[in-house]
Design a protein around this motif. Structure first.
Motif, short mmCIF file in Angstrom:
data_model
loop_
_atom_site.label_atom_id
_atom_site.label_comp_id
_atom_site.label_asym_id
_atom_site.label_seq_id
_atom_site.Cartn_x
_atom_site.Cartn_y
_atom_site.Cartn_z
N GLY A 42 0.80 -1.21 0.00
CA GLY A 42 0.00 0.00 0.00
C GLY A 42 0.83 1.27 0.00
N GLU A 43 2.14 1.13 -0.25
CA GLU A 43 2.98 2.33 -0.22
C GLU A 43 2.62 3.24 -1.39
OE1 GLU A 43 7.66 3.55 -0.08
OE2 GLU A 43 7.06 1.47 0.17
N ILE A 44 2.39 4.49 -1.07
CA ILE A 44 2.00 5.43 -2.11
C ILE A 44 2.96 6.61 -2.05
CG2 ILE A 44 0.16 6.99 -2.87
CD1 ILE A 44 -1.80 4.96 -1.67
N ARG A 45 3.48 6.97 -3.18
CA ARG A 45 4.43 8.09 -3.23
C ARG A 45 3.69 9.38 -2.88
NH1 ARG A 45 8.48 6.49 -1.95
NH2 ARG A 45 8.88 4.42 -2.72
N PRO A 46 4.40 10.34 -2.31
CA PRO A 46 3.73 11.56 -1.90
C PRO A 46 3.01 12.34 -3.00
CG PRO A 46 5.84 11.38 -0.80
CD PRO A 46 5.76 10.25 -1.79
N SER A 47 3.03 11.88 -4.26
CA SER A 47 2.45 12.68 -5.34
C SER A 47 0.92 12.83 -5.23
CB SER A 47 2.80 12.08 -6.69
OG SER A 47 2.31 10.77 -6.72
N ASN A 48 0.23 11.83 -4.67
CA ASN A 48 -1.23 11.98 -4.61
C ASN A 48 -1.70 12.56 -3.27
OD1 ASN A 48 -0.83 9.90 -2.94
ND2 ASN A 48 -2.39 8.55 -3.81
N ILE A 49 -0.81 13.31 -2.65
CA ILE A 49 -1.14 13.96 -1.38
C ILE A 49 -1.55 15.40 -1.69
CG2 ILE A 49 -0.16 14.68 0.85
CD1 ILE A 49 -0.15 11.69 0.51
N PRO A 50 -2.60 15.90 -1.04
CA PRO A 50 -2.97 17.30 -1.29
C PRO A 50 -1.80 18.25 -1.01
CG PRO A 50 -4.57 16.20 0.13
CD PRO A 50 -3.45 15.24 -0.07
N GLU A 51 -1.72 19.28 -1.81
CA GLU A 51 -0.62 20.24 -1.77
C GLU A 51 -0.23 20.66 -0.34
OE1 GLU A 51 0.84 20.96 -4.58
OE2 GLU A 51 2.28 22.31 -3.59
N ALA A 52 -1.28 20.99 0.46
CA ALA A 52 -1.01 21.53 1.81
C ALA A 52 -0.24 20.54 2.68
CB ALA A 52 -2.33 21.89 2.48
N LEU A 53 -0.42 19.23 2.43
CA LEU A 53 0.22 18.22 3.29
C LEU A 53 1.49 17.66 2.67
CD1 LEU A 53 -2.92 16.18 4.41
CD2 LEU A 53 -1.60 17.77 5.81
N ALA A 54 1.76 18.04 1.41
CA ALA A 54 2.86 17.41 0.67
C ALA A 54 4.20 17.58 1.37
CB ALA A 54 2.90 17.95 -0.75
N ARG A 55 4.43 18.75 1.96
CA ARG A 55 5.71 19.00 2.63
C ARG A 55 5.92 18.01 3.78
NH1 ARG A 55 7.23 21.34 7.19
NH2 ARG A 55 5.13 22.04 7.66
N LEU A 56 4.84 17.78 4.52
CA LEU A 56 4.95 16.84 5.65
C LEU A 56 5.19 15.42 5.15
CD1 LEU A 56 2.00 18.02 7.92
CD2 LEU A 56 4.44 18.43 8.21
N ALA A 57 4.50 15.05 4.08
CA ALA A 57 4.62 13.69 3.57
C ALA A 57 6.01 13.44 2.97
CB ALA A 57 3.54 13.42 2.53
N ALA A 58 6.69 14.52 2.59
CA ALA A 58 8.02 14.36 1.98
C ALA A 58 9.12 14.16 3.03
CB ALA A 58 8.33 15.58 1.13
N ASN A 59 8.77 14.30 4.31
CA ASN A 59 9.73 14.06 5.40
C ASN A 59 10.25 12.61 5.27
OD1 ASN A 59 10.77 13.27 7.91
ND2 ASN A 59 9.33 14.54 9.06
N PRO A 60 11.59 12.42 5.26
CA PRO A 60 12.10 11.06 5.05
C PRO A 60 11.69 10.06 6.14
CG PRO A 60 13.89 12.62 5.46
CD PRO A 60 12.64 13.42 5.34
N ARG A 61 11.19 10.55 7.26
CA ARG A 61 10.69 9.62 8.29
C ARG A 61 9.30 9.09 7.96
NH1 ARG A 61 13.82 9.39 12.72
NH2 ARG A 61 15.04 11.27 13.08
N VAL A 62 8.61 9.78 7.03
CA VAL A 62 7.20 9.45 6.80
C VAL A 62 7.05 8.42 5.69
CG1 VAL A 62 4.99 10.40 6.00
CG2 VAL A 62 6.41 11.71 7.60
N LEU A 63 6.24 7.42 5.94
CA LEU A 63 5.85 6.47 4.90
C LEU A 63 4.35 6.63 4.69
CD1 LEU A 63 6.36 4.02 3.04
CD2 LEU A 63 5.86 2.57 5.01
N VAL A 64 3.99 7.00 3.46
CA VAL A 64 2.56 7.14 3.17
C VAL A 64 2.04 5.76 2.81
CG1 VAL A 64 0.85 8.24 1.67
CG2 VAL A 64 2.87 9.51 2.41
N ARG A 65 1.34 5.14 3.73
CA ARG A 65 0.84 3.77 3.48
C ARG A 65 -0.48 3.80 2.74
NH1 ARG A 65 3.25 -0.52 6.92
NH2 ARG A 65 4.95 0.48 8.03
N ARG A 66 -1.23 4.87 2.97
CA ARG A 66 -2.44 5.08 2.18
C ARG A 66 -2.51 6.58 1.91
NH1 ARG A 66 -6.83 2.40 0.64
NH2 ARG A 66 -8.37 3.85 -0.18
N GLY A 67 -2.52 6.93 0.62
CA GLY A 67 -2.48 8.35 0.26
C GLY A 67 -3.87 8.93 0.12
N GLY A 68 -3.96 9.97 -0.65
CA GLY A 68 -5.25 10.60 -0.93
C GLY A 68 -5.56 11.74 0.02
N ALA A 69 -6.75 12.30 -0.18
CA ALA A 69 -7.16 13.48 0.58
C ALA A 69 -7.76 13.08 1.92
CB ALA A 69 -8.19 14.26 -0.23
#
Ligand SMILES: Cc1cc2nc3c(=O)[nH]c(=O)nc-3n(C[C@H](O)[C@H](O)[C@H](O)COP(=O)(O)OP(=O)(O)OC[C@H]3O[C@@H](n4cnc5c(N)ncnc54)[C@H](O)[C@@H]3O)c2cc1C
Length: 472
Positions: A6-33
């Motif tokens: 279920g790993e999802i790259r930060p690309s499908n994250i809403p703009e406002a949250l993208a900076r947080l999702a790009a933190n190397p500690r963060v794994l986006v297991r389920r993306g979206g809004a």
């Protein structure tokens, strides 16, 4: 590596949250809004059991601030957590009390639920969570729970690698030896060994009706019908962030400057004894590392401590993340496996059953004392842990059984057991993992041996045996 589904790259994250999702500690297991009209961000606390100095909680708070929402911490008590007994739950409950207090001081919600009301998904619906943030744990079952959850959830789910200094995905591999790992680690430390910025919630949790929470004055294990209560709580350690911070302050003030000299003297209390707190996530390694960095002590001594805290510990985490058989002899490298098998038929002058070992009934008084320290205190000194593991290999019927017995005893009695460090330590002692081939010897083959004579000469073994005597 164990697959993270279920790993999802930060690309499908809403703009406002993208900076947080790009933190190397963060794994986006389920993306979206986030859920439209969501009422809060939930931090699912499990591995990182602390409400301060917690990078996972900080990500949840920052997400809440971005979305204009409060944060609620959720802790679901699992009655059948793998290999946990009364000793472990007791320590856990002490930690929950501190976390509840610290969360309240930061304006965060804190909800503990016991079975049958401990279902996370039901809670997310109840509080209309917009986004779920959790922590990480490289061990098999906790990683499986996170992967399954990611597939079932309808809201975004991120996890944060909060209990290592350098997020494990930065390396994305394991290392055979510490000195292979060291240059990679040194390259990354300047980026990650830095004081975090202070993050506070801008939206205090003040609901009209508070979600129900278990009263932590009551026993969280009440009603656990299958819990092993034979392993009793210990009074050598009190769980929780407050005790962990007090211990860290005391270590830095009184013991750090002599760490290189006393760390191999099990009869003294010369090490930090922070491992139970690290295991339960009551304190983070970054907090410890920064305190040590700022302490008044010779730099080579600080470096020695950091090598244990970050070098060995994070090597162990990478070992467990990338080795599916981390808790059995199957993880042996081929040189160790072949050589141990070649020596399988060697005479073993002493053989003991599992029960004899558990009761500390061998001919070796030093080993028995170490076993007693573990059983009674819930903790054993590192120097003895090495010896303890090596002797189990010598006295068990075969290396596979030795590995299994060591894991059972370690996980049962140590407060810091059930941890990547334990599996790596046992793999080091019994199948030469994270070590190199040594000289060919009976029983051990090319795996490094430790003999009582040479070992016990390096410290006051008699004093240690007295401290952990049967009559004590
Ligand atoms: C057979 C065997 C079993 C072990 N089982 C465990 C276990 O179940 N849980 C556990 O946390 N550690 C385990 N260790 C590693 C080590 O013995 C303990 O981490 C250490 O004794 C904890 O004491 P301390 O906190 O005072 O360490 P300190 O010397 O104060 O070191 C600070 C921290 O560095 C880390 N560290 C220190 N030594 C090691 C090491 N050799 N490997 C990895 N990390 C290290 C620990 O997180 C420790 O808390 C085991 C080692 C062996 C050989």
């Amino acid at each position: 590596m164990q697959k993270v589904t279920g790993e999802i790259r930060p690309s499908n994250i809403p703009e406002a949250l993208a900076r947080l999702a790009a933190n190397p500690r963060v794994l986006v297991r389920r993306g979206g809004a986030p859920r439209p009209g969501g009422k809060c961000v939930v931090y699912w606390m499990q591995r990182a059991l602390r409400a301060v100095d917690n990078p996972a909680l900080d990500v949840a708070i920052e997400a809440g601030n971005t979305l204009g929402l409060p944060v609620i911490i959720f802790f679901g008590v699992i009655p059948n957590y793998p290999n946990a007994n009364l000793r472990h739950y007791h320590f856990l409950q002490q930690g929950l009390r501190d976390a509840a207090e610290d969360a309240a001081a930061r304006g965060l919600g804190f909800v503990v639920r016991c079975a049958p009301d401990n279902n996370l998904e039901a809670f997310l619906e109840e509080v209309q969570a917009a986004l779920l943030v959790g922590d990480e744990n490289p061990c098999r079952e906790p990683e499986r729970w996170r992967s399954v959850l990611a597939k079932r959830l309808k809201i975004p789910y991120w996890t944060v690698d909060a209990d290592v200094v350098v997020p494990s995905r930065v390396f994305n591999r394991s290392f055979v030896l510490l000195h292979h790992f060291r240059p990679h680690l040194q390259r990354e430390l300047p980026r990650f060994l830095v004081a975090p910025s202070k993050i506070e919630s801008l939206h205090a949790f003040k609901p009209r009706k508070k979600p129900a929470s278990f009263d932590l004055a009551q026993d969280i294990t009440a009603g656990f019908t299958k819990l092993d209560r034979s392993v009793q709580p210990v009074d050598t350690f009190t769980g929780g962030t407050h005790a962990a911070m007090a211990r860290l302050r005391s270590f830095v003030r009184h013991d750090l400057a002599r760490y290189d000299e006393t760390r191999n003297r099990p009869e003294t209390a010369g090490t930090s004894r922070l491992s139970p707190y690290l295991h339960f996530g009551n304190i983070g390694p970054l907090t410890i590392a920064l305190a040590v960095e700022q302490a008044k002590a010779p730099s080579e001594i600080k470096a020695k401590f950091m090598e244990q805290l970050i070098g060995w510990r994070e090597l162990a985490v990478l070992f467990v993340r990338h080795e599916p058989h981390y808790d059995s002899w199957e993880c042996a490298a081929s040189w160790a496996r072949n050589s141990l098998l070649e020596h399988a038929g060697d005479p073993r002058p002493y053989r003991y059953s599992f029960d004899q070992l558990e009761r500390g009934e061998t001919h070796d008084e030093l080993w028995n004392a170490a076993q007693r320290q573990m059983v009674r205190d819930g903790w054993m000194h590192n120097y003895l842990r090495m010896y303890w593991g090596k002797k189990i290999l010598e006295w068990a019927p075969d290396p596979a059984t030795a590995f299994d017995w060591a894991v059972i005893l370690n996980d049962r009695y140590e407060l810091d057991g059930r941890d990547p460090n334990g599996y790596a330590g046992i793999a080091w002692a019994i199948v030469g993992k994270l070590d190199r081939p040594w000289f060919n010897r009976p029983v051990f083959g090319l795996v490094r041996t430790m003999t009582a004579n040479s070992f016990a000469r390096k410290f006051d073994a008699a004093a240690y045996i007295r401290q952990h005597s049967p009559a004590d």
